[in-house]
Design a protein around this motif. Structure first.
Motif, mmCIF file in Angstrom:
data_model
loop_
_atom_site.group_PDB
_atom_site.id
_atom_site.type_symbol
_atom_site.label_atom_id
_atom_site.label_comp_id
_atom_site.label_asym_id
_atom_site.label_seq_id
_atom_site.Cartn_x
_atom_site.Cartn_y
_atom_site.Cartn_z
ATOM 1 N N MET A 1 56.897 72.893 1.516
ATOM 2 C CA MET A 1 55.583 72.966 0.886
ATOM 3 C C MET A 1 54.696 71.829 1.405
ATOM 4 S SD MET A 1 53.464 74.366 -1.251
ATOM 5 C CE MET A 1 54.508 75.451 -2.235
ATOM 6 N N GLN A 2 53.472 72.178 1.772
ATOM 7 C CA GLN A 2 52.508 71.167 2.207
ATOM 8 C C GLN A 2 51.524 70.873 1.071
ATOM 9 O OE1 GLN A 2 51.144 73.352 5.762
ATOM 10 N NE2 GLN A 2 51.699 71.544 6.958
ATOM 11 N N TYR A 3 51.061 69.629 1.031
ATOM 12 C CA TYR A 3 50.127 69.191 -0.005
ATOM 13 C C TYR A 3 48.851 68.676 0.665
ATOM 14 C CZ TYR A 3 53.938 69.690 -3.317
ATOM 15 O OH TYR A 3 54.959 70.202 -4.094
ATOM 16 N N PHE A 4 47.768 69.405 0.442
ATOM 17 C CA PHE A 4 46.469 69.030 0.993
ATOM 18 C C PHE A 4 45.691 68.319 -0.119
ATOM 19 C CE2 PHE A 4 48.051 72.178 3.815
ATOM 20 C CZ PHE A 4 47.485 71.907 5.057
ATOM 21 N N VAL A 5 45.641 67.010 -0.030
ATOM 22 C CA VAL A 5 45.090 66.180 -1.098
ATOM 23 C C VAL A 5 43.830 65.492 -0.580
ATOM 24 C CG1 VAL A 5 45.535 64.273 -2.680
ATOM 25 C CG2 VAL A 5 47.387 65.854 -2.060
ATOM 26 N N PHE A 6 42.753 65.635 -1.331
ATOM 27 C CA PHE A 6 41.464 65.102 -0.905
ATOM 28 C C PHE A 6 40.926 64.085 -1.913
ATOM 29 C CE2 PHE A 6 41.683 69.061 1.374
ATOM 30 C CZ PHE A 6 41.025 68.814 2.570
ATOM 31 N N CYS A 7 40.240 63.078 -1.377
ATOM 32 C CA CYS A 7 39.365 62.219 -2.165
ATOM 33 C C CYS A 7 37.982 62.402 -1.569
ATOM 34 C CB CYS A 7 39.810 60.757 -2.090
ATOM 35 S SG CYS A 7 38.764 59.645 -3.060
ATOM 36 N N GLN A 8 37.137 63.100 -2.281
ATOM 37 C CA GLN A 8 35.855 63.560 -1.748
ATOM 38 C C GLN A 8 36.124 64.361 -0.471
ATOM 39 O OE1 GLN A 8 33.167 60.172 -1.616
ATOM 40 N NE2 GLN A 8 33.277 59.905 -3.821
ATOM 41 N N SER A 9 35.614 63.924 0.698
ATOM 42 C CA SER A 9 35.857 64.688 1.924
ATOM 43 C C SER A 9 36.935 64.063 2.796
ATOM 44 C CB SER A 9 34.558 64.807 2.737
ATOM 45 O OG SER A 9 34.092 63.532 3.117
ATOM 46 N N GLU A 29 50.975 61.811 -7.640
ATOM 47 C CA GLU A 29 51.043 62.888 -8.631
ATOM 48 C C GLU A 29 49.661 63.191 -9.201
ATOM 49 O OE1 GLU A 29 53.468 64.863 -9.469
ATOM 50 O OE2 GLU A 29 54.872 63.889 -8.069
ATOM 51 N N PRO A 30 49.309 64.459 -9.298
ATOM 52 C CA PRO A 30 48.020 64.799 -9.909
ATOM 53 C C PRO A 30 48.003 64.443 -11.388
ATOM 54 C CG PRO A 30 49.334 66.771 -9.533
ATOM 55 C CD PRO A 30 50.061 65.639 -8.870
ATOM 56 N N LYS A 31 46.827 64.136 -11.899
ATOM 57 C CA LYS A 31 46.657 63.844 -13.321
ATOM 58 C C LYS A 31 46.853 65.131 -14.131
ATOM 59 C CE LYS A 31 45.368 59.612 -12.369
ATOM 60 N NZ LYS A 31 46.264 58.456 -12.620
ATOM 61 N N PRO A 32 47.139 65.004 -15.416
ATOM 62 C CA PRO A 32 47.345 66.208 -16.237
ATOM 63 C C PRO A 32 46.149 67.157 -16.234
ATOM 64 C CG PRO A 32 48.132 64.257 -17.388
ATOM 65 C CD PRO A 32 47.424 63.763 -16.162
ATOM 66 N N TRP A 33 44.943 66.615 -16.032
ATOM 67 C CA TRP A 33 43.749 67.441 -16.068
ATOM 68 C C TRP A 33 43.312 67.928 -14.680
ATOM 69 C CZ3 TRP A 33 43.959 62.265 -17.463
ATOM 70 C CH2 TRP A 33 43.456 61.360 -16.533
ATOM 71 N N THR A 34 44.046 67.545 -13.661
ATOM 72 C CA THR A 34 43.685 67.927 -12.297
ATOM 73 C C THR A 34 43.990 69.402 -12.037
ATOM 74 O OG1 THR A 34 44.129 65.695 -11.470
ATOM 75 C CG2 THR A 34 44.094 67.469 -9.842
ATOM 76 N N THR A 35 43.050 70.092 -11.412
ATOM 77 C CA THR A 35 43.285 71.466 -10.986
ATOM 78 C C THR A 35 44.052 71.454 -9.673
ATOM 79 O OG1 THR A 35 41.241 72.255 -12.024
ATOM 80 C CG2 THR A 35 42.215 73.650 -10.315
ATOM 81 N N ALA A 44 46.799 72.366 -3.105
ATOM 82 C CA ALA A 44 45.611 71.574 -2.820
ATOM 83 C C ALA A 44 45.049 71.016 -4.114
ATOM 84 C CB ALA A 44 44.559 72.414 -2.108
ATOM 85 N N TYR A 45 44.687 69.734 -4.082
ATOM 86 C CA TYR A 45 44.043 69.127 -5.254
ATOM 87 C C TYR A 45 43.262 67.887 -4.841
ATOM 88 C CZ TYR A 45 48.241 66.064 -5.462
ATOM 89 O OH TYR A 45 49.265 65.197 -5.167
ATOM 90 N N ARG A 46 42.457 67.403 -5.775
ATOM 91 C CA ARG A 46 41.627 66.211 -5.548
ATOM 92 C C ARG A 46 42.190 65.021 -6.313
ATOM 93 N NH1 ARG A 46 36.652 66.706 -3.286
ATOM 94 N NH2 ARG A 46 35.848 68.820 -2.929
ATOM 95 N N ILE A 47 41.933 63.831 -5.770
ATOM 96 C CA ILE A 47 42.237 62.592 -6.480
ATOM 97 C C ILE A 47 40.943 61.805 -6.638
ATOM 98 C CG2 ILE A 47 44.663 62.471 -5.816
ATOM 99 C CD1 ILE A 47 43.909 60.615 -3.531
ATOM 100 N N ASP A 48 40.915 60.940 -7.636
ATOM 101 C CA ASP A 48 39.681 60.223 -7.966
ATOM 102 C C ASP A 48 39.417 59.018 -7.074
ATOM 103 O OD1 ASP A 48 39.207 61.991 -10.064
ATOM 104 O OD2 ASP A 48 40.378 60.786 -11.482
ATOM 105 N N ALA A 49 40.475 58.430 -6.519
ATOM 106 C CA ALA A 49 40.314 57.224 -5.712
ATOM 107 C C ALA A 49 41.198 57.334 -4.473
ATOM 108 C CB ALA A 49 40.696 55.977 -6.520
ATOM 109 N N PRO A 50 40.773 56.761 -3.356
ATOM 110 C CA PRO A 50 41.580 56.846 -2.126
ATOM 111 C C PRO A 50 42.881 56.072 -2.252
ATOM 112 C CG PRO A 50 39.752 55.321 -1.836
ATOM 113 C CD PRO A 50 39.527 55.997 -3.150
ATOM 114 N N LEU A 51 43.887 56.472 -1.494
ATOM 115 C CA LEU A 51 45.155 55.741 -1.449
ATOM 116 C C LEU A 51 45.003 54.556 -0.497
ATOM 117 C CD1 LEU A 51 47.718 58.698 -1.202
ATOM 118 C CD2 LEU A 51 46.764 57.610 -3.244
ATOM 119 N N THR A 52 45.162 53.365 -1.020
ATOM 120 C CA THR A 52 44.962 52.162 -0.200
ATOM 121 C C THR A 52 46.165 51.231 -0.206
ATOM 122 O OG1 THR A 52 43.906 51.036 -2.085
ATOM 123 C CG2 THR A 52 42.453 52.195 -0.535
#
Length: 248
Positions: A1-9, A29-35, A44-52
């Motif tokens: 399984m591949q995971y396409f995870v975005f923070c904005q673009s 891990e996505p937040k409980p409210w993340t689609t 595919a899902y979004r995160i609120d802040a970039p991984l740094t």
């Protein structure tokens, strides 16, 4: 399984011994409210802040991922980005204001009035115009770098693709063209476009730039080209096909 995870673009990609790849496990891990969307056979899902705080993963602009990923993964990333953008902008019904919920993986239905929606594409045309051994290249006001591209624009309601090409060329550079030919098309997930490419021949007229859209435009031969678009774009494919004498 591949995971396409975005923070904005920006896309999360994983460092590998051979370069970069799409993560095969969730980089965070996505937040409980993340689609979390199921797109074909990937997540595919979004995160609120970039991984740094990691050396394993890198945040990469979607455009630049073209140069780091296999083409199939880049194209899939574009589709995921488009669907996430669509989901983000369709939380509420445009008819009654009710909440929209997924009905299928690529459609939603309003919980109140039953209105159904699907992802929408913004269709644009782009054209390479020939005049003897020269082609027309233009520089748009919104280009971030000093390169020249092709006349392009969005298809308006009620237009055919061909009508849009003729109109855009006349509006943007004041030229009349003939012998319009289909070249190819390309998904353009910035954020949700479809580019349809054509070639055409110059018929008559003098270059008169639409200054609200363009700031430069001229005819160029193969031996005096300015900076041209990146490899990822259909504009570059059109120009390269002309350079190689391989147009359809």
């Amino acid at each position: 399984m591949q995971y396409f995870v975005f923070c904005q673009s920006d896309l999360v990609i994983e460092r590998t011994p051979d370069g970069y790849a799409i993560p095969t496990e969730p980089p965070t891990e996505p937040k409980p409210w993340t689609t979390v969307m199921d797109v074909d056979d990937v997540k595919a899902y979004r995160i609120d802040a970039p991984l740094t705080d990691t050396t394993r993963y890198v945040m990469c602009p979607l455009r630049q991922s073209y140069y780091k990923l296999a083409e199939a993964d880049y194209l899939k990333a574009g589709k995921c980005h488009e669907l996430l953008y669509w989901d983000q902008n369709t939380k509420y019904c445009g008819v009654c204001g009710g909440m929209m919920h997924f009905d299928t993986p690529i459609s939603k239905k309003c919980e109140h009035c039953g209105k159904e929606i699907w992802p929408q594409l913004a269709t644009a045309v782009i054209v390479l115009i020939h005049k003897d051994d020269e082609v027309l290249l233009v520089r748009a006001n919104n280009f971030r770098h000093d390169f020249y591209g092709l006349v392009a624009g969005f298809v308006e309601t009620g237009e055919t693709l061909e009508e849009a090409v003729y109109r855009e060329v006349l509006e943007e550079v004041g030229l009349h063209i003939t012998n319009l030919r289909y070249f190819g098309s390309q998904p353009w997930p910035y954020p949700c476009g479809l580019m349809v490419g054509f070639t055409a021949d110059y018929d008559y007229g003098k270059i008169h730039l639409q200054r609200s859209e363009l700031n430069k435009g001229a005819w160029f031969r193969r031996d005096n080209l300015p900076n041209i678009p990146e490899k990822l774009s259909i504009a570059r494919r059109l120009i390269d096909a002309w350079l190689e004498g391989d147009e359809k």
